[in-house]
Scaffold this motif. Structure first.
Motif, short mmCIF file in Angstrom:
data_model
loop_
_atom_site.label_atom_id
_atom_site.label_comp_id
_atom_site.label_asym_id
_atom_site.label_seq_id
_atom_site.Cartn_x
_atom_site.Cartn_y
_atom_site.Cartn_z
N TYR A 50 0.83 -1.21 0.00
CA TYR A 50 0.00 0.00 0.00
C TYR A 50 0.86 1.25 0.00
N TYR A 51 1.88 1.29 0.87
CA TYR A 51 2.69 2.50 0.97
C TYR A 51 3.50 2.74 -0.31
N LEU A 52 3.94 1.69 -0.97
CA LEU A 52 4.63 1.87 -2.24
C LEU A 52 3.69 2.47 -3.28
N TYR A 53 2.44 2.01 -3.27
CA TYR A 53 1.44 2.58 -4.17
C TYR A 53 1.18 4.05 -3.83
N ALA A 54 1.00 4.34 -2.53
CA ALA A 54 0.71 5.72 -2.11
C ALA A 54 1.89 6.64 -2.42
N TRP A 55 3.10 6.17 -2.18
CA TRP A 55 4.29 7.00 -2.47
C TRP A 55 4.39 7.27 -3.96
N ASN A 56 4.09 6.26 -4.78
CA ASN A 56 4.15 6.45 -6.22
C ASN A 56 3.10 7.44 -6.71
N ARG A 57 1.94 7.49 -6.01
CA ARG A 57 0.87 8.39 -6.41
C ARG A 57 1.12 9.83 -5.98
N VAL A 58 1.51 10.05 -4.72
CA VAL A 58 1.59 11.42 -4.21
C VAL A 58 2.93 11.78 -3.57
N MET A 72 4.37 -14.43 22.54
CA MET A 72 5.08 -13.73 21.46
C MET A 72 6.40 -14.45 21.16
N THR A 73 6.72 -14.56 19.90
CA THR A 73 7.98 -15.17 19.47
C THR A 73 8.89 -14.08 18.89
N PRO A 74 10.19 -14.36 18.76
CA PRO A 74 11.09 -13.36 18.16
C PRO A 74 10.67 -12.92 16.77
N VAL A 75 10.13 -13.85 15.97
CA VAL A 75 9.69 -13.49 14.62
C VAL A 75 8.54 -12.49 14.69
N MET A 76 7.63 -12.69 15.62
CA MET A 76 6.49 -11.78 15.77
C MET A 76 6.96 -10.40 16.21
N ILE A 77 7.92 -10.36 17.13
CA ILE A 77 8.46 -9.08 17.59
C ILE A 77 9.12 -8.33 16.43
N ILE A 78 9.85 -9.06 15.59
CA ILE A 78 10.50 -8.45 14.43
C ILE A 78 9.45 -7.88 13.48
N CYS A 79 8.37 -8.61 13.28
CA CYS A 79 7.29 -8.13 12.40
C CYS A 79 6.64 -6.87 12.96
N VAL A 80 6.39 -6.85 14.26
CA VAL A 80 5.78 -5.67 14.89
C VAL A 80 6.69 -4.45 14.72
N VAL A 81 7.98 -4.64 15.00
CA VAL A 81 8.93 -3.53 14.85
C VAL A 81 9.00 -3.07 13.39
N ALA A 82 8.97 -4.03 12.46
CA ALA A 82 9.03 -3.68 11.03
C ALA A 82 7.80 -2.87 10.61
N ILE A 83 6.61 -3.26 11.10
CA ILE A 83 5.38 -2.54 10.76
C ILE A 83 5.44 -1.11 11.29
N ILE A 84 5.89 -0.95 12.53
CA ILE A 84 6.02 0.40 13.11
C ILE A 84 7.05 1.22 12.33
N GLY A 85 8.18 0.59 11.99
CA GLY A 85 9.23 1.28 11.24
C GLY A 85 8.78 1.72 9.86
N ILE A 86 8.00 0.88 9.17
CA ILE A 86 7.50 1.23 7.84
C ILE A 86 6.56 2.43 7.91
N ASN A 87 5.71 2.46 8.93
CA ASN A 87 4.82 3.61 9.10
C ASN A 87 5.61 4.90 9.32
N MET A 88 6.64 4.84 10.15
CA MET A 88 7.45 6.03 10.42
C MET A 88 8.22 6.45 9.17
N LEU A 89 8.75 5.49 8.44
CA LEU A 89 9.53 5.80 7.23
C LEU A 89 8.66 6.49 6.19
N PHE A 90 7.48 5.95 5.92
CA PHE A 90 6.65 6.51 4.86
C PHE A 90 5.94 7.78 5.31
N ALA A 91 5.81 7.99 6.62
CA ALA A 91 5.29 9.28 7.09
C ALA A 91 6.24 10.40 6.66
N TRP A 92 7.53 10.09 6.54
CA TRP A 92 8.51 11.06 6.07
C TRP A 92 8.59 11.08 4.54
#
Length: 265
Positions: free
Chosen positions: A40-48, A199-219
Motif C-alpha cells: 500500500y505504501y509503495l502505491y501511495a508513495w508512487n501516487r503522491v 510472542m515469538t522473536p519473529v512476531m516481535i521483528i514483524c511488529v517492529v518492522a510494521i512500526i518502522g515502515i509507518n514512520m519511514l513513509f510518514a517522512w
C-alpha cells in the motif's frame, strides 16, 4: 519402544496443514499485514510522494522574495525544527528589534524597539509572546513556558503561510496504513489468545518492522508542490553561493584557533 502402527491414526495432509496454520496464525497474520502495508505504501508513495524533478541549481545571491530565514528552513526541510526558531530570533536582531547578549555562557534577549513593521508575521508572534510582560528574557529553564508558547506560535504562522503553497504532508494517505497496522496487531492478539501462545522473536521483528515502515513513509510521503520545488531550487542556489563566496569572508571574521592540528591539515 514404539506404538504399533494403526493404534494412533496419522493425521491427513489437510489436517496437518490446518494444525500448522492454527499454531502459527499470529505470525502469518503479521506477515500478511506487513506485506499488505508495504504494498500500500509503495502505491501511495508512487501516487503522491514522488518529488517533482529538480531543476537546474544556479547560484543565487539572496533568498527567494518574501522569505524570511525561518521560512527558508521550514520550506526546505518541509517541517519545523528548533533552527527555524533560532533563525527567526537572529533575523529579528538583524532588523534591530532585539539584542542578543551573552554573559557567562548564558544568553539573554532584550527588546530594543517597539516598531514591528519590519517583522514577518511569525516574528511578530515571537515578539508578542516573548516580550508580553517584560523587555528582557533569559534562555533558561524557568522561562520554558514563554519559549514554548512562542515556538508554537511561530510554527503555526509558518504552517499557515507556507505549507499548502509549497509542500504537502499527504497525511490522509497514512490513514489506510494505520488501519492495516492496527488491524494486524488486533488479529495477532486474538490469535495469541485463542492458541494460548506467547510472542515469538519473529512476531516481535514483524511488529517492529510494521512500526518502522509507518514512520519511514510518514517522512517519504511528504512532497513539494511544483512551485515549492522551484523555490527549493532557489534556496539550494543560495546555499551554493554562501558555501563558496562567503566561506573565506566568514573564515576571516571567525578565524580558527591556530593549533598544531590546524597546520597538520
Amino acid at each position: 519402544v514404539a506404538w504399533p502402527k494403526g493404534i494412533v491414526i496419522e493425521p491427513l495432509h489437510i489436517e496437518k496443514t490446518s494444525y500448522y496454520f492454527k499454531d502459527n496464525s499470529a505470525v502469518l497474520v503479521l506477515l500478511a499485514g506487513l506485506i499488505l502495508l508495504l504494498c500500500y505504501y509503495l502505491y501511495a508513495w508512487n501516487r503522491v510522494g514522488r518529488d517533482p524533478e529538480r531543476g537546474t541549481v544556479v547560484p543565487c545571491y539572496s533568498p527567494p522574495d518574501n522569505f524570511s530565514p525561518a521560512g527558508v528552513r521550514y520550506v526546505l526541510n518541509m517541517c519545523f525544527d528548533k533552527r527555524s526558531f533560532t533563525a527567526a530570533i537572529v533575523n529579528m536582531a538583524r532588523k534591530g528589534y532585539l539584542d542578543i547578549m551573552e554573559e557567562s555562557n548564558e544568553f539573554t534577549l532584550q527588546k530594543k524597539s517597539t516598531d514591528t513593521s519590519q517583522l514577518t508575521k511569525g516574528e511578530k508572534v515571537l515578539a508578542e509572546k516573548l516580550f508580553r510582560n517584560d523587555d528582557l528574557i533569559t534562555l533558561e529553564n524557568k522561562e520554558h513556558s514563554r519559549f514554548r508558547s512562542a515556538i508554537f506560535g511561530l510554527k503555526k504562522e509558518l504552517k499557515k503561510e507556507f505549507r499548502s503553497h509549497y509542500f504537502n504532508l499527504n497525511l490522509s494517505w497514512l490513514i489506510p496504513g494505520l488501519v492495516i497496522s492496527l488491524g494486524s496487531f488486533g488479529l495477532m492478539i486474538i490469535s495469541l489468545l485463542f492458541s494460548a501462545s506467547d510472542m515469538t522473536p519473529v512476531m516481535i521483528i514483524c511488529v517492529v518492522a510494521i512500526i518502522g515502515i509507518n514512520m519511514l513513509f510518514a517522512w517519504l510521503i511528504k512532497a513539494p508542490t511544483l512551485h515549492g520545488r522551484k523555490i527549493m531550487d532557489e534556496i539550494e542556489g543560495l546555499k551554493m553561493y554562501l558555501s563558496v563566496a562567503e566561506k573565506e569572508r566568514l573564515n576571516l571574521l571567525n578565524p580558527p584557533e591556530r593549533t598544531p592540528e590546524l597546520f597538520e591539515k
